[in-house]
Design a protein around this motif. Structure first.
Motif, PDB file in Angstrom:
ATOM      1  N   THR A 127       5.498  -1.957  -9.528  1.00  0.00           N
ATOM      2  CA  THR A 127       6.881  -1.669  -9.925  1.00  0.00           C
ATOM      3  C   THR A 127       6.952  -0.312 -10.617  1.00  0.00           C
ATOM      4  OG1 THR A 127       7.284  -4.027 -10.158  1.00  0.00           O
ATOM      5  CG2 THR A 127       8.843  -2.559 -11.264  1.00  0.00           C
ATOM      6  N   VAL A 128       6.006  -0.068 -11.525  1.00  0.00           N
ATOM      7  CA  VAL A 128       6.000   1.210 -12.238  1.00  0.00           C
ATOM      8  C   VAL A 128       5.711   2.356 -11.262  1.00  0.00           C
ATOM      9  CG1 VAL A 128       4.826   2.565 -14.019  1.00  0.00           C
ATOM     10  CG2 VAL A 128       5.343   0.146 -14.427  1.00  0.00           C
ATOM     11  N   ALA A 129       4.692   2.174 -10.419  1.00  0.00           N
ATOM     12  CA  ALA A 129       4.303   3.258  -9.505  1.00  0.00           C
ATOM     13  C   ALA A 129       5.429   3.579  -8.524  1.00  0.00           C
ATOM     14  CB  ALA A 129       3.036   2.872  -8.744  1.00  0.00           C
ATOM     15  N   PHE A 130       6.046   2.553  -7.943  1.00  0.00           N
ATOM     16  CA  PHE A 130       7.119   2.804  -6.974  1.00  0.00           C
ATOM     17  C   PHE A 130       8.370   3.346  -7.673  1.00  0.00           C
ATOM     18  CE2 PHE A 130       5.921   1.397  -2.679  1.00  0.00           C
ATOM     19  CZ  PHE A 130       4.629   0.977  -2.949  1.00  0.00           C
ATOM     20  N   GLY A 131       8.607   2.896  -8.906  1.00  0.00           N
ATOM     21  CA  GLY A 131       9.729   3.428  -9.682  1.00  0.00           C
ATOM     22  C   GLY A 131       9.528   4.916  -9.941  1.00  0.00           C
ATOM     23  N   LEU A 132       8.296   5.283 -10.342  1.00  0.00           N
ATOM     24  CA  LEU A 132       8.019   6.690 -10.652  1.00  0.00           C
ATOM     25  C   LEU A 132       8.067   7.568  -9.399  1.00  0.00           C
ATOM     26  CD1 LEU A 132       5.125   6.390 -13.284  1.00  0.00           C
ATOM     27  CD2 LEU A 132       7.472   7.183 -13.708  1.00  0.00           C
ATOM     28  N   SER A 133       7.894   6.967  -8.230  1.00  0.00           N
ATOM     29  CA  SER A 133       7.907   7.779  -7.007  1.00  0.00           C
ATOM     30  C   SER A 133       9.335   7.995  -6.480  1.00  0.00           C
ATOM     31  CB  SER A 133       7.045   7.125  -5.926  1.00  0.00           C
ATOM     32  OG  SER A 133       7.702   5.971  -5.431  1.00  0.00           O
ATOM     33  N   ARG A 134      10.310   7.412  -7.169  1.00  0.00           N
ATOM     34  CA  ARG A 134      11.698   7.525  -6.687  1.00  0.00           C
ATOM     35  C   ARG A 134      12.462   8.605  -7.455  1.00  0.00           C
ATOM     36  NH1 ARG A 134      14.185   2.559  -4.309  1.00  0.00           N
ATOM     37  NH2 ARG A 134      16.010   3.242  -5.451  1.00  0.00           N
ATOM     38  N   ILE A 142       0.843  -1.201   0.000  1.00  0.00           N
ATOM     39  CA  ILE A 142       0.000   0.000   0.000  1.00  0.00           C
ATOM     40  C   ILE A 142       0.877   1.249   0.000  1.00  0.00           C
ATOM     41  CG2 ILE A 142      -1.806   1.259   1.238  1.00  0.00           C
ATOM     42  CD1 ILE A 142      -2.550  -1.551   2.455  1.00  0.00           C
ATOM     43  N   ALA A 143       0.709   2.043  -1.051  1.00  0.00           N
ATOM     44  CA  ALA A 143       1.421   3.326  -1.111  1.00  0.00           C
ATOM     45  C   ALA A 143       0.535   4.356  -0.424  1.00  0.00           C
ATOM     46  CB  ALA A 143       1.668   3.711  -2.568  1.00  0.00           C
ATOM     47  N   ALA A 144       1.049   4.985   0.627  1.00  0.00           N
ATOM     48  CA  ALA A 144       0.216   5.939   1.369  1.00  0.00           C
ATOM     49  C   ALA A 144       1.113   6.951   2.051  1.00  0.00           C
ATOM     50  CB  ALA A 144      -0.603   5.202   2.424  1.00  0.00           C
ATOM     51  N   GLU A 145       0.597   8.172   2.192  1.00  0.00           N
ATOM     52  CA  GLU A 145       1.388   9.197   2.872  1.00  0.00           C
ATOM     53  C   GLU A 145       1.623   8.773   4.325  1.00  0.00           C
ATOM     54  OE1 GLU A 145       0.384  13.739   3.108  1.00  0.00           O
ATOM     55  OE2 GLU A 145       0.345  12.920   1.040  1.00  0.00           O
ATOM     56  N   LYS A 146       0.525   8.417   5.015  1.00  0.00           N
ATOM     57  CA  LYS A 146       0.679   7.807   6.344  1.00  0.00           C
ATOM     58  C   LYS A 146       0.446   6.311   6.146  1.00  0.00           C
ATOM     59  CE  LYS A 146      -1.038   9.698  10.150  1.00  0.00           C
ATOM     60  NZ  LYS A 146      -1.990  10.076  11.214  1.00  0.00           N
ATOM     61  N   PRO A 147       1.405   5.475   6.574  1.00  0.00           N
ATOM     62  CA  PRO A 147       1.251   4.045   6.298  1.00  0.00           C
ATOM     63  C   PRO A 147      -0.107   3.504   6.769  1.00  0.00           C
ATOM     64  CG  PRO A 147       3.412   4.506   7.237  1.00  0.00           C
ATOM     65  CD  PRO A 147       2.635   5.785   7.305  1.00  0.00           C
ATOM     66  N   CYS A 148      -0.671   2.597   5.962  1.00  0.00           N
ATOM     67  CA  CYS A 148      -2.032   2.117   6.196  1.00  0.00           C
ATOM     68  C   CYS A 148      -2.231   1.595   7.612  1.00  0.00           C
ATOM     69  CB  CYS A 148      -2.350   1.030   5.166  1.00  0.00           C
ATOM     70  SG  CYS A 148      -3.945   0.259   5.421  1.00  0.00           S
ATOM     71  N   LEU A 149      -1.294   0.764   8.092  1.00  0.00           N
ATOM     72  CA  LEU A 149      -1.498   0.164   9.415  1.00  0.00           C
ATOM     73  C   LEU A 149      -1.480   1.222  10.519  1.00  0.00           C
ATOM     74  CD1 LEU A 149      -1.994  -2.584  10.723  1.00  0.00           C
ATOM     75  CD2 LEU A 149       0.452  -2.692  11.191  1.00  0.00           C
ATOM     76  N   GLN A 150      -0.673   2.241  10.319  1.00  0.00           N
ATOM     77  CA  GLN A 150      -0.642   3.336  11.301  1.00  0.00           C
ATOM     78  C   GLN A 150      -2.003   4.051  11.350  1.00  0.00           C
ATOM     79  OE1 GLN A 150       2.582   6.070  10.592  1.00  0.00           O
ATOM     80  NE2 GLN A 150       2.017   7.365  12.314  1.00  0.00           N
ATOM     81  N   GLN A 151      -2.584   4.288  10.169  1.00  0.00           N
ATOM     82  CA  GLN A 151      -3.927   4.875  10.130  1.00  0.00           C
ATOM     83  C   GLN A 151      -4.900   4.005  10.920  1.00  0.00           C
ATOM     84  OE1 GLN A 151      -5.382   5.603   6.065  1.00  0.00           O
ATOM     85  NE2 GLN A 151      -3.294   5.864   5.337  1.00  0.00           N
ATOM     86  N   MET A 152      -4.772   2.688  10.709  1.00  0.00           N
ATOM     87  CA  MET A 152      -5.712   1.769  11.362  1.00  0.00           C
ATOM     88  C   MET A 152      -5.506   1.732  12.879  1.00  0.00           C
ATOM     89  SD  MET A 152      -5.753  -1.391   8.671  1.00  0.00           S
ATOM     90  CE  MET A 152      -6.837  -2.464   9.610  1.00  0.00           C
ATOM     91  N   VAL A 153      -4.236   1.708  13.319  1.00  0.00           N
ATOM     92  CA  VAL A 153      -3.965   1.646  14.754  1.00  0.00           C
ATOM     93  C   VAL A 153      -4.539   2.892  15.438  1.00  0.00           C
ATOM     94  CG1 VAL A 153      -2.098   1.797  16.464  1.00  0.00           C
ATOM     95  CG2 VAL A 153      -1.983   0.083  14.663  1.00  0.00           C
ATOM     96  N   GLU A 154      -4.413   4.041  14.783  1.00  0.00           N
ATOM     97  CA  GLU A 154      -4.952   5.274  15.367  1.00  0.00           C
ATOM     98  C   GLU A 154      -6.471   5.184  15.494  1.00  0.00           C
ATOM     99  OE1 GLU A 154      -3.352   8.482  13.017  1.00  0.00           O
ATOM    100  OE2 GLU A 154      -1.309   8.102  13.747  1.00  0.00           O
ATOM    101  N   ALA A 155      -7.123   4.624  14.465  1.00  0.00           N
ATOM    102  CA  ALA A 155      -8.581   4.473  14.522  1.00  0.00           C
ATOM    103  C   ALA A 155      -8.967   3.426  15.570  1.00  0.00           C
ATOM    104  CB  ALA A 155      -9.114   4.063  13.145  1.00  0.00           C
ATOM    105  N   TYR A 156      -8.171   2.367  15.646  1.00  0.00           N
ATOM    106  CA  TYR A 156      -8.460   1.266  16.574  1.00  0.00           C
ATOM    107  C   TYR A 156      -8.357   1.713  18.029  1.00  0.00           C
ATOM    108  CZ  TYR A 156      -7.560  -3.102  19.104  1.00  0.00           C
ATOM    109  OH  TYR A 156      -7.592  -4.129  20.003  1.00  0.00           O
ATOM    110  N   GLU A 157      -7.483   2.690  18.284  1.00  0.00           N
ATOM    111  CA  GLU A 157      -7.350   3.169  19.662  1.00  0.00           C
ATOM    112  C   GLU A 157      -8.681   3.727  20.177  1.00  0.00           C
ATOM    113  OE1 GLU A 157      -3.806   5.573  19.447  1.00  0.00           O
ATOM    114  OE2 GLU A 157      -2.550   3.749  19.602  1.00  0.00           O
TER     115      GLU A 157
END
Ligand code: UTP
Length: 297
Positions: free
Chosen positions: A268-275, A137-152
């Motif tokens: 591969t293309v998306a992560f390559g283009l983000s570098r 998952i490409a995300a500004e805030k990593p997906c699991l971090q978003q979820m942990v914050e909501a889960y709290e």
């Protein structure tokens, strides 16, 4: 106070048949997206969410995955001698502290639910995370971090949810929504791979979960569900109606299904283009071949 979630299970015991012949000798999770194996993206996401213990459910032929997490003092020395500090830093950032990784063997590929159940003794009576490294998952805030914050705020059980077109729903676990609260929905039912036209919503479950230890107890009782495999979805669905409940979380980000060839190529293309170091070359190449294709048509 709610327990902090510090343990994550990474079920990596599947056969990876969609990537044969590569997966004859390379675990799928070691396959490389740009320059890092899939599993590294999953570990980084878990660390960002505060995970401290990493439990891999593996199977025969996954030795390369275990080796990947070993420290490499010889290589580090070589890089140090040559003054390659940037590479040394990259290498060190993949090091895991001693005692934070555990490997559990799934002796037979009996499904995702079974793989998670195999780790039950290492989880004990705490909430835990499940991460499927195939889902990147490409995300500004990593997906699991978003979820942990909501889960709290909610506790209970939480699954990452993503909108999918109706014709794709039969490839996923799909949520039956009780109440839609925006980024979060409460769930009154879950169906694994619904027959076309029977999906209860367009919200599909993807590979990030925060689960109550009761799910492990439910898995104890489940024999087999859809497709003859022991489904994690069934064990989570049994939590609906308990005082813990099940929530779907609409994460912000783009998910790539790296368990499929097309998803892997797109990532591969998306992560390559983000570098920064690759963007220009890759962009020129892609524009060039697209233009050539248009001319050829
Ligand atoms: P998949 O459904 O993608 O299966 O599993 P797979 O074996 O990895 O790949 P294909 O379909 O043959 O190409 C989803 C996740 O569940 C794990 C897999 O390792 C993957 O992370 N899994 C699946 C297990 O750990 N054990 C199982 O018995 C089944």
């Amino acid at each position: 106070m709610r327990n902090k979630v510090t343990k994550a299970i990474f079920p990596v015991a599947g056969l990876g048949t969609r990537f044969l012949p590569a997966t004859k000798s390379i675990p799928k999770e070691i396959m490389t997206l740009v320059d890092r194996p899939l599993i590294q993206y999953a570990i980084d996401e878990a660390r960002a969410a505060g995970i401290k213990e990493f439990i891999f459910v593996t199977s025969r032929g996954k030795g390369a995955l275990e080796d990947y997490f070993d420290h490499s003092p010889q290589l580090e020395n070589e890089l140090r001698k040559k003054g390659k500090d940037d590479l040394l830093e990259i290498l060190k950032s993949t090091n895991m502290d001693s005692g934070t990784i555990a490997y559990m063997r799934q002796h037979k590929a009996l499904g995702l639910g079974h793989a998670v159940w195999c780790a039950r003794r290492l989880i004990g009576n705490e909430p835990f995370v499940v991460i499927l490294p195939d889902d990147v998952i490409a995300a500004e805030k990593p997906c699991l971090q978003q979820m942990v914050e909501a889960y709290e705020k909610t506790g209970g059980n939480m699954v990452a949810a993503m909108e999918v077109p109706p014709e794709k729903a039969s490839s996923y676990g799909v949520l039956d929504v009780e109440e839609d609260m925006g980024s979060m929905v409460s769930v009154k039912g879950m169906v694994e791979k619904p027959a076309p036209g029977t999906e209860p919503s367009n919200l599909a479950v993807i590979g990030r979960y925060i689960l109550s230890p009761h799910v492990l107890k439910n898995l104890n009782k489940i024999k087999s569900g859809a497709g003859g495999e022991i489904q994690l979805t069934d064990a989570i669905a049994q939590e609906i109606g308990s005082d813990r409940g099940v929530y779907g979380y609409r994460f912000r980000g783009q998910r790539f299904d790296c368990g499929s060839k097309s998803g892997f190529l797109q990532a591969t293309v998306a992560f390559g283009l983000s570098r920064d170091d690759l963007r220009d070359d890759l962009h020129d190449y892609l524009t060039g071949i697209m233009a050539a294709e248009r001319v050829a048509q």
